[in-house]
Design a protein around this motif. Structure first.
Motif, short mmCIF file in Angstrom:
data_model
loop_
_atom_site.label_atom_id
_atom_site.label_comp_id
_atom_site.label_asym_id
_atom_site.label_seq_id
_atom_site.Cartn_x
_atom_site.Cartn_y
_atom_site.Cartn_z
N LYS A 37 82.65 10.64 47.09
CA LYS A 37 83.14 11.03 45.42
C LYS A 37 84.51 10.24 45.55
O LYS A 37 84.84 9.44 43.88
CB LYS A 37 83.52 12.68 44.65
CG LYS A 37 81.62 13.25 45.04
CD LYS A 37 82.24 14.81 44.35
CE LYS A 37 80.50 15.11 43.44
NZ LYS A 37 80.46 15.70 44.87
N VAL A 38 85.37 10.28 46.12
CA VAL A 38 86.92 9.90 46.07
C VAL A 38 86.95 8.68 46.26
O VAL A 38 87.49 7.98 45.60
CB VAL A 38 87.49 10.82 47.59
CG1 VAL A 38 89.16 10.37 47.32
CG2 VAL A 38 87.26 12.74 47.32
N PHE A 39 85.67 8.32 47.09
CA PHE A 39 85.84 6.89 47.20
C PHE A 39 85.39 6.03 46.43
O PHE A 39 85.87 5.43 45.86
CB PHE A 39 85.08 6.45 49.10
CG PHE A 39 85.39 5.23 49.27
CD1 PHE A 39 86.36 4.92 50.31
CD2 PHE A 39 84.71 3.90 48.98
CE1 PHE A 39 86.29 3.82 50.96
CE2 PHE A 39 84.93 2.55 49.02
CZ PHE A 39 85.75 2.84 50.57
N PHE A 40 84.50 5.73 45.41
CA PHE A 40 83.30 5.92 44.76
C PHE A 40 84.62 5.52 43.83
O PHE A 40 85.51 4.82 43.22
CB PHE A 40 82.63 6.24 43.98
CG PHE A 40 82.32 5.89 42.76
CD1 PHE A 40 81.59 4.77 42.35
CD2 PHE A 40 82.11 6.78 41.46
CE1 PHE A 40 80.71 4.23 41.20
CE2 PHE A 40 81.48 6.51 40.48
CZ PHE A 40 81.34 5.11 39.92
N TRP A 41 85.60 6.60 42.86
CA TRP A 41 86.15 7.13 41.57
C TRP A 41 87.43 6.53 42.39
O TRP A 41 88.16 5.38 40.82
CB TRP A 41 86.28 8.24 40.86
CG TRP A 41 85.39 9.39 40.65
CD1 TRP A 41 84.41 10.04 41.24
CD2 TRP A 41 84.66 8.33 39.39
NE1 TRP A 41 83.50 10.15 40.27
CE2 TRP A 41 83.23 9.48 39.05
CE3 TRP A 41 85.24 7.95 38.46
CZ2 TRP A 41 82.86 9.92 38.04
CZ3 TRP A 41 84.37 7.62 37.22
CH2 TRP A 41 83.16 8.49 36.97
N GLY A 42 87.71 5.74 43.57
CA GLY A 42 89.29 5.52 43.36
C GLY A 42 88.79 3.49 43.06
O GLY A 42 89.63 3.28 42.35
N LEU A 43 87.62 3.15 43.46
CA LEU A 43 87.66 1.95 43.86
C LEU A 43 86.92 1.71 42.39
O LEU A 43 87.59 0.32 42.16
CB LEU A 43 86.70 1.47 45.01
CG LEU A 43 86.64 0.10 44.81
CD1 LEU A 43 87.82 -0.52 44.82
CD2 LEU A 43 86.13 -0.30 46.63
N PHE A 44 85.82 2.28 42.05
CA PHE A 44 85.93 1.35 40.58
C PHE A 44 87.07 2.24 39.31
O PHE A 44 86.62 0.59 39.31
CB PHE A 44 84.67 2.55 40.01
CG PHE A 44 83.45 2.26 39.22
CD1 PHE A 44 82.44 1.40 39.24
CD2 PHE A 44 84.00 2.48 38.03
CE1 PHE A 44 82.13 1.54 37.69
CE2 PHE A 44 83.34 2.59 36.80
CZ PHE A 44 82.02 1.58 37.12
N SER A 45 87.92 2.99 39.69
CA SER A 45 88.93 2.72 38.46
C SER A 45 90.08 1.96 39.14
O SER A 45 89.93 0.56 37.68
CB SER A 45 89.61 3.67 39.03
OG SER A 45 88.94 5.29 37.89
N CYS A 46 90.05 1.00 40.06
CA CYS A 46 91.00 0.01 40.52
C CYS A 46 90.12 -1.05 40.38
O CYS A 46 90.87 -2.04 39.87
CB CYS A 46 91.19 0.23 42.12
SG CYS A 46 93.00 -1.02 41.82
N SER A 47 88.92 -1.52 39.79
CA SER A 47 88.39 -2.79 39.38
C SER A 47 88.38 -2.84 38.17
O SER A 47 88.55 -4.16 37.75
CB SER A 47 86.74 -2.81 40.00
OG SER A 47 86.85 -2.15 41.63
N LEU A 48 87.93 -1.22 37.63
CA LEU A 48 87.76 -1.94 36.00
C LEU A 48 89.40 -2.24 35.51
O LEU A 48 89.52 -3.62 34.74
CB LEU A 48 87.88 -0.06 35.20
CG LEU A 48 86.48 -0.55 35.48
CD1 LEU A 48 86.17 1.33 34.75
CD2 LEU A 48 85.26 -1.27 34.78
N LEU A 49 90.30 -1.21 35.68
CA LEU A 49 92.03 -2.04 36.27
C LEU A 49 92.07 -2.89 36.01
O LEU A 49 93.34 -4.24 35.41
CB LEU A 49 92.74 -1.21 36.55
CG LEU A 49 93.35 0.33 36.33
CD1 LEU A 49 93.99 1.27 36.74
CD2 LEU A 49 93.21 1.08 34.85
N ALA A 50 91.56 -3.89 37.36
CA ALA A 50 92.20 -5.05 37.48
C ALA A 50 91.41 -6.40 36.39
O ALA A 50 92.63 -7.61 36.63
CB ALA A 50 91.60 -5.81 38.81
N ILE A 51 90.99 -5.92 36.18
CA ILE A 51 90.08 -6.91 34.53
C ILE A 51 91.24 -6.90 33.34
O ILE A 51 91.29 -8.21 32.77
CB ILE A 51 88.71 -6.36 34.27
CG1 ILE A 51 88.13 -6.50 35.07
CG2 ILE A 51 88.25 -7.62 33.24
CD1 ILE A 51 86.57 -6.06 34.52
#
Length: 485
Positions: A97-111
């Motif tokens: 859960k921790v790995f998923f939400w951390g990286l998925f949120s970062c990806s959305l912000l990069a855009i």
């Protein structure tokens, strides 16, 4: 007897084949690749974003070297904040859960990066990178937690190296294609759209197929689950009499951890390695543009080469490690010290040499950059796995603490370049930068060699206060008896 023999036969076949544990390893590998592409996209992007000689139809910004250093460092200000909390969250709720939400949120912000640059200038870009750092701060602690749950002892080096080497794939790939993306119709904003989109795609796969432990996976077979639990890294829990929830309920021995000399050595060598690595990671494009005076396309290609070499050497060192392990040529402690020395002292020598080269030594400069970065791959078999050696139960927490303190140097390293290098074309100023990094590498590894330990520490299995008191009284009695005799 027949039951045991059948399980042993199954265990051998499972150990030789590809299982769900290896799927988790590859998911972490690609997650690390995406994470580092999101981290490095601005290192190349900022060169194009501030290149006034270009004819880009997208925004060009008048940011000086100090401003660029602040922007590049802002990610790590956020990154260090969530390291320790993420280790605790991974320990309590599971690394998936921790790995998923951390990286998925970062990806959305990069855009959103190009929009922030247009409407908010460098200040809003800094704020965005800061939040991205907060998101990515969860990745290393949760990765360490996942590896401690999914790795049989004899596969720890294999799975750890493969997982962490994803960072080199992401870095090298982003640096390699950045020139083409920037020159395409997408321009420099494409760097953020492509890396962010890849992160979102990875997130969907990891959400479906990832799991915090074998007992939580819906795809794993009973045979493989038993194989992992039987041969996993030693922990406080036994698969026969304790479940995953009881392991997560263990109290964290904060005082023991923070006063552990072996763990503090890991922190020191982590700081030293991070300083040198992040100098190279964030400053290679600027150094090549300034000292070697290469254009953006050629710069991107040569900036990526060291990280392709690091990716290749990570598997080369892994093969050597496996051969040495099977032939029983060296103990675990010697192996950790040996590979950590390769990954720190050889780059230290290379950085010193690099300080005396300039534009007239273009080929040698690129070669040394490849050696310096590439040899750091050996640390995947050194201090990077030592947190799991010292405490499988609290590997995520240890990685969180180590990464938190270690990445304070990731903040200071790019900032130091901004103050030392006032003229990016001046090799003498870059020499100071490289000498400081070399000194850190030498001292950090020396302490790791002398004071490092490579087996689970006593605080890996916290005891009730009554047991601790009894043990202390027993030790005190033995001491008094010995002194009396």
């Amino acid at each position: 007897m027949n039951e045991i023999r059948r399980f042993d036969d199954k265990k051998k076949s499972i150990g030789l084949g590809i299982g769900i544990r290896h799927l988790q390893c590859f998911l972490i590998f690609f997650g690390q690749a995406v994470a580092h592409s999101l981290r490095v996209n601005l290192s190349v992007g900022i060169v194009a974003m501030t290149d006034k000689s270009g004819d880009s139809e997208y925004g060009i910004y008048s940011w000086d070297e100090q401003t660029r250093s602040v922007i590049l460092s802002s990610f790590f200000f956020g990154y260090v904040i969530t390291q320790v909390p993420s280790g605790q969250l991974a320990h309590k709720y599971g690394g998936h859960k921790v790995f998923f939400w951390g990286l998925f949120s970062c990806s959305l912000l990069a855009i959103l990066t190009p929009i922030c640059a247009d409407f908010g200038g460098w200040q809003l870009v800094c704020a965005l990178r800061y939040i991205q750092g907060i998101c990515q701060g969860s990745l290393q602690p949760s990765s360490s937690n996942l590896l401690s749950k999914w790795s049989p002892v004899k596969e720890l080096g294999l799975m750890g190296t493969i997982s962490y080497s994803g960072s080199q794939l992401g870095t090298a790939l982003m640096l390699c294609v950045s020139g083409e993306i920037t020159a395409s119709f997408m321009g420099w904003p494409g760097l953020f759209y492509v890396s962010g989109g890849m992160g979102c795609l990875w997130g969907l796969l990891f959400y479906v197929f990832g799991a915090s432990s074998p007992s939580e996976s819906q795809f794993i077979s009973e045979e493989e689950k038993m194989y992992i639990e039987t041969l996993s890294v030693p922990s406080a829990e036994s698969p026969k009499d304790k479940n995953e929830e009881s392991n997560r309920a263990l109290p964290t021995p904060w005082l023991d951890i923070m006063t552990s000399v072996p763990f503090l050595c890991v922190v020191v060598v982590h700081c030293a390695n991070n300083w040198a690595y992040n100098i190279l990671l964030t400053q290679i494009p600027t150094y090549i543009k300034g000292v070697l005076q290469m254009d953006i396309k050629k710069n991107a290609l040569f900036s990526s080469l060291p990280f392709w070499v690091m990716l290749a050497l990570s598997y080369f060192f892994l093969i050597i490690s496996e051969v040495l392990r099977k032939k029983q040529c060296m103990s675990m402690s010697v192996s950790r010290r040996f590979f950590n020395t390769i990954g720190n002292w050889i780059p230290a020598v290379g950085l010193i040499c690099l300080g005396y080269l300039g534009k007239e030594n273009e080929t040698l400069v690129i070669l040394l950059l490849m050696i310096n970065v590439g040899m750091m791959a050996a640390t995947y078999l050194g201090f990077c796995l030592n947190n799991i050696d010292l405490s499988p139960n609290f590997a995520g927490t240890l990685m969180g603490i180590s990464n938190c303190i270690g990445h304070t140097t990731s903040i200071m390293a790019p900032l130091s370049v901004g103050f030392i290098v006032t003229d990016e074309k001046n090799p003498e100023q870059w020499r100071i930068v490289f000498f400081i990094a070399a000194a850190f590498l030498f001292i950090g590894n020396l302490l790791f060699i002398v004071f490092g330990k490579f087996e689970p520490q006593y605080w890996n299995e916290p005891m009730p206060v009554s047991v601790k008191t009894s043990r202390k009284n027993s030790q005190h009695s033995v001491y008094k008896e010995t002194k009396h005799n």
